[in-house]
Design a protein around this motif. Structure first.
Motif, PDB file in Angstrom:
ATOM      1  N   SER A 193     119.082 -43.507  40.992  1.00 48.68           N
ATOM      2  CA  SER A 193     119.020 -44.199  39.714  1.00 48.68           C
ATOM      3  C   SER A 193     119.855 -43.406  38.710  1.00 48.68           C
ATOM      4  O   SER A 193     120.371 -42.344  39.023  1.00 48.68           O
ATOM      5  N   ARG A 194     119.967 -43.937  37.493  1.00 48.11           N
ATOM      6  CA  ARG A 194     120.840 -43.290  36.510  1.00 48.11           C
ATOM      7  C   ARG A 194     120.111 -42.242  35.655  1.00 48.11           C
ATOM      8  O   ARG A 194     120.572 -41.894  34.575  1.00 48.11           O
ATOM      9  N   ILE A 195     118.977 -41.775  36.102  1.00 53.69           N
ATOM     10  CA  ILE A 195     118.256 -40.734  35.366  1.00 53.69           C
ATOM     11  C   ILE A 195     119.160 -39.513  35.199  1.00 53.69           C
ATOM     12  O   ILE A 195     119.961 -39.200  36.066  1.00 53.69           O
ATOM     13  N   HIS A 196     119.070 -38.844  34.044  1.00 54.89           N
ATOM     14  CA  HIS A 196     119.943 -37.698  33.776  1.00 54.89           C
ATOM     15  C   HIS A 196     119.190 -36.637  32.974  1.00 54.89           C
ATOM     16  O   HIS A 196     118.024 -36.840  32.601  1.00 54.89           O
ATOM     17  N   LEU A 197     119.882 -35.536  32.692  1.00 53.61           N
ATOM     18  CA  LEU A 197     119.220 -34.403  32.046  1.00 53.61           C
ATOM     19  C   LEU A 197     118.793 -34.687  30.604  1.00 53.61           C
ATOM     20  O   LEU A 197     118.104 -33.875  29.984  1.00 53.61           O
ATOM     21  N   GLY A 198     119.199 -35.836  30.083  1.00 55.34           N
ATOM     22  CA  GLY A 198     118.783 -36.214  28.727  1.00 55.34           C
ATOM     23  C   GLY A 198     117.271 -36.137  28.544  1.00 55.34           C
ATOM     24  O   GLY A 198     116.794 -35.764  27.471  1.00 55.34           O
ATOM     25  N   ILE A 199     116.516 -36.446  29.601  1.00 58.65           N
ATOM     26  CA  ILE A 199     115.059 -36.426  29.478  1.00 58.65           C
ATOM     27  C   ILE A 199     114.565 -35.006  29.190  1.00 58.65           C
ATOM     28  O   ILE A 199     113.623 -34.801  28.421  1.00 58.65           O
ATOM     29  N   VAL A 200     115.253 -34.022  29.791  1.00 59.07           N
ATOM     30  CA  VAL A 200     114.872 -32.628  29.526  1.00 59.07           C
ATOM     31  C   VAL A 200     115.167 -32.291  28.061  1.00 59.07           C
ATOM     32  O   VAL A 200     114.344 -31.684  27.368  1.00 59.07           O
ATOM     33  N   ILE A 201     116.337 -32.733  27.610  1.00 61.51           N
ATOM     34  CA  ILE A 201     116.694 -32.492  26.203  1.00 61.51           C
ATOM     35  C   ILE A 201     115.660 -33.158  25.287  1.00 61.51           C
ATOM     36  O   ILE A 201     115.180 -32.568  24.319  1.00 61.51           O
ATOM     37  N   ALA A 202     115.283 -34.395  25.616  1.00 61.99           N
ATOM     38  CA  ALA A 202     114.343 -35.142  24.771  1.00 61.99           C
ATOM     39  C   ALA A 202     113.001 -34.417  24.673  1.00 61.99           C
ATOM     40  O   ALA A 202     112.453 -34.236  23.585  1.00 61.99           O
ATOM     41  N   LEU A 203     112.492 -33.980  25.848  1.00 57.56           N
ATOM     42  CA  LEU A 203     111.193 -33.297  25.832  1.00 57.56           C
ATOM     43  C   LEU A 203     111.298 -31.974  25.086  1.00 57.56           C
ATOM     44  O   LEU A 203     110.393 -31.584  24.339  1.00 57.56           O
ATOM     45  N   LEU A 204     112.422 -31.297  25.265  1.00 55.45           N
ATOM     46  CA  LEU A 204     112.645 -30.044  24.564  1.00 55.45           C
ATOM     47  C   LEU A 204     112.648 -30.278  23.046  1.00 55.45           C
ATOM     48  O   LEU A 204     112.048 -29.525  22.278  1.00 55.45           O
ATOM     49  N   MET A 205     113.303 -31.353  22.623  1.00 56.71           N
ATOM     50  CA  MET A 205     113.387 -31.644  21.193  1.00 56.71           C
ATOM     51  C   MET A 205     112.012 -32.011  20.615  1.00 56.71           C
ATOM     52  O   MET A 205     111.730 -31.728  19.451  1.00 56.71           O
ATOM     53  N   ALA A 206     111.175 -32.652  21.437  1.00 57.41           N
ATOM     54  CA  ALA A 206     109.813 -32.950  20.973  1.00 57.41           C
ATOM     55  C   ALA A 206     109.101 -31.641  20.658  1.00 57.41           C
ATOM     56  O   ALA A 206     108.417 -31.509  19.635  1.00 57.41           O
ATOM     57  N   PHE A 207     109.308 -30.650  21.538  1.00 59.81           N
ATOM     58  CA  PHE A 207     108.689 -29.354  21.272  1.00 59.81           C
ATOM     59  C   PHE A 207     109.320 -28.713  20.034  1.00 59.81           C
ATOM     60  O   PHE A 207     108.614 -28.141  19.195  1.00 59.81           O
ATOM     61  N   VAL A 208     110.645 -28.837  19.935  1.00 60.35           N
ATOM     62  CA  VAL A 208     111.332 -28.272  18.761  1.00 60.35           C
ATOM     63  C   VAL A 208     110.763 -28.877  17.480  1.00 60.35           C
ATOM     64  O   VAL A 208     110.482 -28.173  16.511  1.00 60.35           O
ATOM     65  N   MET A 209     110.559 -30.181  17.496  1.00 61.61           N
ATOM     66  CA  MET A 209     110.020 -30.817  16.291  1.00 61.61           C
ATOM     67  C   MET A 209     108.643 -30.265  15.956  1.00 61.61           C
ATOM     68  O   MET A 209     108.343 -29.958  14.805  1.00 61.61           O
ATOM     69  N   TYR A 210     107.795 -30.140  16.988  1.00 59.64           N
ATOM     70  CA  TYR A 210     106.460 -29.596  16.747  1.00 59.64           C
ATOM     71  C   TYR A 210     106.556 -28.187  16.155  1.00 59.64           C
ATOM     72  O   TYR A 210     105.939 -27.875  15.135  1.00 59.64           O
ATOM     73  N   TYR A 211     107.360 -27.354  16.807  1.00 57.71           N
ATOM     74  CA  TYR A 211     107.465 -25.964  16.377  1.00 57.71           C
ATOM     75  C   TYR A 211     108.014 -25.896  14.954  1.00 57.71           C
ATOM     76  O   TYR A 211     107.495 -25.170  14.099  1.00 57.71           O
ATOM     77  N   LEU A 212     109.054 -26.664  14.727  1.00 56.28           N
ATOM     78  CA  LEU A 212     109.715 -26.648  13.423  1.00 56.28           C
ATOM     79  C   LEU A 212     108.745 -27.053  12.311  1.00 56.28           C
ATOM     80  O   LEU A 212     108.610 -26.372  11.301  1.00 56.28           O
ATOM     81  N   LEU A 213     108.054 -28.159  12.509  1.00 55.25           N
ATOM     82  CA  LEU A 213     107.223 -28.694  11.428  1.00 55.25           C
ATOM     83  C   LEU A 213     105.966 -27.872  11.194  1.00 55.25           C
ATOM     84  O   LEU A 213     105.543 -27.679  10.068  1.00 55.25           O
ATOM     85  N   TRP A 214     105.357 -27.396  12.278  1.00 52.85           N
ATOM     86  CA  TRP A 214     104.030 -26.790  12.109  1.00 52.85           C
ATOM     87  C   TRP A 214     103.995 -25.281  12.298  1.00 52.85           C
ATOM     88  O   TRP A 214     102.937 -24.680  12.246  1.00 52.85           O
ATOM     89  N   ARG A 215     105.150 -24.694  12.534  1.00 56.96           N
ATOM     90  CA  ARG A 215     105.144 -23.255  12.726  1.00 56.96           C
ATOM     91  C   ARG A 215     106.136 -22.518  11.837  1.00 56.96           C
ATOM     92  O   ARG A 215     106.068 -21.309  11.704  1.00 56.96           O
ATOM     93  N   THR A 216     107.088 -23.213  11.252  1.00 59.95           N
ATOM     94  CA  THR A 216     108.122 -22.503  10.500  1.00 59.95           C
ATOM     95  C   THR A 216     108.003 -22.758   8.998  1.00 59.95           C
ATOM     96  O   THR A 216     107.348 -23.712   8.565  1.00 59.95           O
ATOM     97  N   LYS A 217     108.668 -21.870   8.251  1.00 61.69           N
ATOM     98  CA  LYS A 217     108.736 -22.000   6.803  1.00 61.69           C
ATOM     99  C   LYS A 217     109.402 -23.321   6.423  1.00 61.69           C
ATOM    100  O   LYS A 217     108.956 -24.027   5.537  1.00 61.69           O
TER     101      LYS A 217
END
Lengths: 353, 511
Positions: free
Chosen positions: A190-214
């Protein structure tokens, strides 16, 4: 308290999804189709086989990123309705890097993805800047920027990126592709690609950014109460711009993933893909939380991809699934489930007394 | 005959029992006060009676008949009306339009305004409300708007009227008039439940009073058999002093100096117009004045939230009027220069209501060590700090993560005061520090402000409550049309003298 809020949002979302599916079933029955067969086809066709599962994840990937993009802007009190345009510009930029540059495998993909993200961020900068400095409503600018992006992309494809007369660009260099063999093989090519890893990583980035950083503390403060943020000495205007930049970056990654992972080229588009607009719905259903966005994007992915199979297997037109999506959004936005729960509680009380 | 009986009412919210087995009996034709501190559970109880909340346990009887009140519409049908603290009026509509809103009586499909108007006029005359049914809400005073709210309940046939802290928004004259209206209502056979924490008002108008503390009924007493001190003690749970105990001020060096300050509002009108002011370490300077004479703009200019047109502001001898914001905003630079600010509107400026108490406690210094390290916020440190302040300043909250929104006004204000005083600023600016708070909280906040002065710090107090200005200040400056038009000594001045100054009658030489 916050715990309770979280629970009730999940309950709200689940009830809304259920009601949406029921409304869809009614619509199918009215249109003369068998709803049970249709839903069976939908879920079977999207989740049961490796290939379909891969395609569902592939469909979900840009939805997660578009949802995160809308959600983080919402958190700062901004409505980024320009995800669509930011994705198009990102796609175009990533494609140019993918075609024109010659870099070693891996590095090429990383550069292309980053260029895509940055292009999306820059496209979102203008609405953010005008909002912060001139007070222009971001929705208006975003919508106009969407059209500029769409037609700019078409002009460049026709006049610069294609051999004369073709409707689509050449393929990107394999070095820039986000597809990897082990993933493709795991999911039956199928056409699955590494974008899913990036997406999940960015979800974590958003969490970390909003609730852990200045920065996240400031973004949320500005979103909830700009007057208190100003009182606390925060630079409200700068935060508005930064929020749009981050939001545009997420949107850009969605666009980059589409061209570098899914398609490998861009064709002239007569209309928007709608992924950016679906991002609004994803963020809404996911209550603007990273984890909520992941799950609601998955649901939208299943519905979107599964609806194509539904057409093959049960002869139900995929448009009916848009009815389900619309109904879910309607139930969430109108908080129908909250009202239902209230009615149930009151009835129970009345019976007791 | 009992108009209202609430028997064994319990209402729980996550982390808190707002009403704990409450019994309340209100006799027909009486004015029954519900007395309690902010957050004691008065409003919850009344919202249950009005159908906005459902009780977890207990039953309600109206006119000795058991009922389940599912919502305000049902409450109206049962003859219960509520005059809310924050008015529910449409500004551009007329009085009549507002009153019939939601209860439009039609004849052949059209709203019969004429009949409604006549009826409202009749009701207004009957109870001595003196409301003009044709006036627009936007054009009438706050006191009049409240009467429109009263008329709304009467128009819907209310027999039992709940007043939720009705005097918080009124001038002293308007309060007297409201008391007269309440007596009229009772004379005509209505029953009134009066939610308040102002003891004077209870003594002057009520028949009986039920005291609630921390969700429980403490007692119900006849007003004739009690006095203010006893009520205050019942409400707070200890003896309360109405006097601010403070020693003579020992002012030293100048902390704040404002010279010829001009601040323009958004339309370019100078609202602060050539103002001079000096506050020294170890004293409390009170600014007395009628609302809208430039107090808010003066404070916003000093704290860097509003641009300055002209003039000089020095803090500890350093000019901060045109402090350049090379790092952070001007507001932040001024905060860092040693200014604490208790803002006049705690919901607008003072708190991020959707943040937890912990995040609100570090609003002014979240970016400094130890709350921040690199680009991260150290939530362990933030929580530790918040818990210390919660304890020290007696902020009643289920936890440090509770949203500021769900605390009572008094506890929200305590949280702000904790945050601002604990940073130990050289200059503390307190704007309306006790607005809408009960005696217990007022006493606490006044004590903290005096303590801050006694540490050798400067305090600038702005208040519309003359009482507060007179009790707290060491010197009083009277502001009128953007200027300080006179200084008085709180020990020797009278309310009359202050009143005249506040109305713009400058002191004559030698007086």
């Amino acid at each position: 308290m916050s715990q309770l809020n979280k629970q009730s949002t999940i309950v709200t979302a689940l009830i809304s999804i259920f009601l949406g599916i029921v409304v869809g079933a009614i619509a199918m029955q009215l249109a003369g189709y068998n709803a049970i067969t249709a839903y069976q086809a939908l879920f079977q066709g999207s989740l049961f086989q490796a290939f379909d599962l891969g395609e569902t994840i592939r469909t979900t990937t840009p939805l997660i990123l578009a949802g995160l993009s809308v959600a983080i802007a919402f958190r700062t009190g901004l409505f980024n309705i320009g995800v669509e345009g930011q994705m198009i510009i990102a796609q175009l930029s990533a494609l140019i890097v993918g075609i024109k540059l010659n870099l070693p495998p891996g590095l090429h993909a990383i550069v292309a993805v980053l260029v895509g993200g940055i292009a999306g961020a820059l496209w979102a900068f203008l609405p953010g800047f005008l909002k912060a400095v001139r007070g222009v409503h971001e929705v208006i600018i975003c919508i106009m920027m969407n059209f500029i992006a769409l037609y700019l992309s078409n002009v460049l494809i026709r006049n610069w990126l294609t051999e004369s007369g073709a409707d689509s660009t050449p393929k990107i260099s394999p070095n820039a592709s986000l597809r990897v063999d082990f993933l493709s093989e795991m999911f039956d090519h199928s056409r699955i690609h590494l974008g899913i890893v990036i997406a999940l990583l960015m979800a974590f980035v958003m969490y970390y950014l909003l609730w852990r950083t200045k920065l996240g503390y400031e973004l949320r403060a500005v979103g909830y109460n700009p007057y208190a943020a100003e009182y606390a000495g925060m630079n409200v205007k700068r935060n508005i711009i930064v929020s749009m930049l981050i939001s545009g970056f997420f949107a850009g990654l969605a666009g980059a993933g589409e061209v570098l992972g899914t398609h490998g080229y861009i064709a002239i588009q007569s209309a928007f893909t709608g992924i950016g607009f679906d991002g609004i719905a994803v963020a809404l259903l996911g209550a603007n939380t990273p984890i909520g966005v992941i799950f609601s994007a998955l649901l939208f992915g299943v519905l979107t991809y599964g609806s194509q199979n539904m057409e093959h297997m049960a002869q139900v037109p995929p448009e009916l699934i848009r009815v389900v999506v619309a109904a879910i959004i309607f139930f969430v936005a109108a908080n129908i489930s909250g009202k239902l729960l209230d009615v149930v509680k009151t009835k129970r009380r009345a019976k007791e007394s | 005959m009992n108009a209202v009986e609430m028997i064994g009412i319990t209402k729980r919210f996550p982390g808190i029992v707002a009403n704990d087995n409450i019994h309340l009996t209100v006799k027909k034709g009486e004015i029954h006060a519900l007395l309690g501190e902010n957050g004691a559970g008065k409003s919850t109880l009344m919202n249950i009676l009005f159908g906005l909340y459902q009780p977890d346990e207990g039953e309600i009887r109206i006119h000795e008949k058991k009922v389940t009140i599912t919502g305000p519409t049902m409450a109206n049908k049962l003859g219960i009306g509520m005059v809310h603290q924050h008015f529910m009026l449409v500004q551009p509509f007329t009085v009549t339009e507002n009153i019939i809103l939601g209860d439009e009586r039609t004849s052949s499909g059209f709203i019969d305004y004429k009949k409604a108007e006549q009826e409202i006029q009749k009701l207004s005359d009957q109870y001595g409300l003196k409301v003009n049914p044709r006036a627009k809400i936007a054009d009438i005073s706050v006191g009049m708007q409240q009467r429109v709210e009263i008329l709304k309940t009467l128009y819907r046939g209310a027999e039992i009227i709940i007043f939720d802290e009705p005097t918080a928004v009124l001038t002293p004259q308007e309060i007297d008039e409201l008391m007269a209206i309440m007596r009229n209502l009772v004379k005509e056979g209505k029953t009134i439940i009066f939610i308040t924490h102002k003891l004077k008002e209870i003594m002057s108008v009520c028949d009986r009073v039920t005291i609630i503390r921390r969700g429980k009924v403490i007692d119900t007493v006849n007003v004739a058999d009690t006095n203010e001190n006893q009520l205050a003690a019942l409400m707070v749970g200890r003896e309360v002093s109405f006097e601010v105990i403070k020693e003579e001020a020992k002012p030293t060096r100048t902390v704040l100096e404002v010279k010829n300050l001009v601040v323009e509002d958004q339309r370019g009108v100078p609202v602060v117009n050539g103002l001079d002011l000096e506050v020294r370490a170890g004293e409390i300077v009170g600014i007395a004045g009628v609302d809208g004479n430039g107090q808010s703009e003066l404070i916003e200019a000093i704290t860097g939230l509003m641009p300055i047109k002209q003039g000089k502001i020095s803090l500890n001898g350093k000019n901060v009027a045109h402090l350049k914001a090379d790092k952070g905003t001007r507001a932040r630079r001024i905060t860092e220069a040693g200014v604490g600010h208790i803002p006049e509107d705690r919901h607008k400026r003072g708190l991020v209501l959707d943040f937890g108490i912990n995040e609100n406690m570090v609003l002014q210094n979240y970016y400094q060590s130890p709350f921040s390290k690199g680009w991260t916020i150290q939530y362990d440190e933030v929580n530790k700090y918040a818990n210390r302040l919660i304890e020290e300043f007696d902020v009643r909250t289920p936890s440090h993560e509770t949203l500021a929104r769900s605390l009572s006004g008094g506890n929200q204000q305590k949280a702000i005061i904790a945050r601002e005083i604990d940073r130990n600023p050289d200059l503390l600016i307190a704007a309306q520090p006790t607005r809408g708070l009960d005696v217990g909280a007022i006493e606490f906040i006044h004590r903290r402000i005096v303590e801050h002065r006694d540490k050798g710090k400067a305090v600038l107090l702005v208040s519309f409550e003359l009482d507060e200005i007179l009790k707290l200040s060491d010197r009083i400056a009277v502001i009128y049309e953007g200027k300080i038009i006179g200084w008085v000594d709180p020990k020797t001045t009278t309310e009359e003298e202050l009143g005249l100054l506040m109305a713009g009658r400058a002191k004559k030489e030698g007086q």
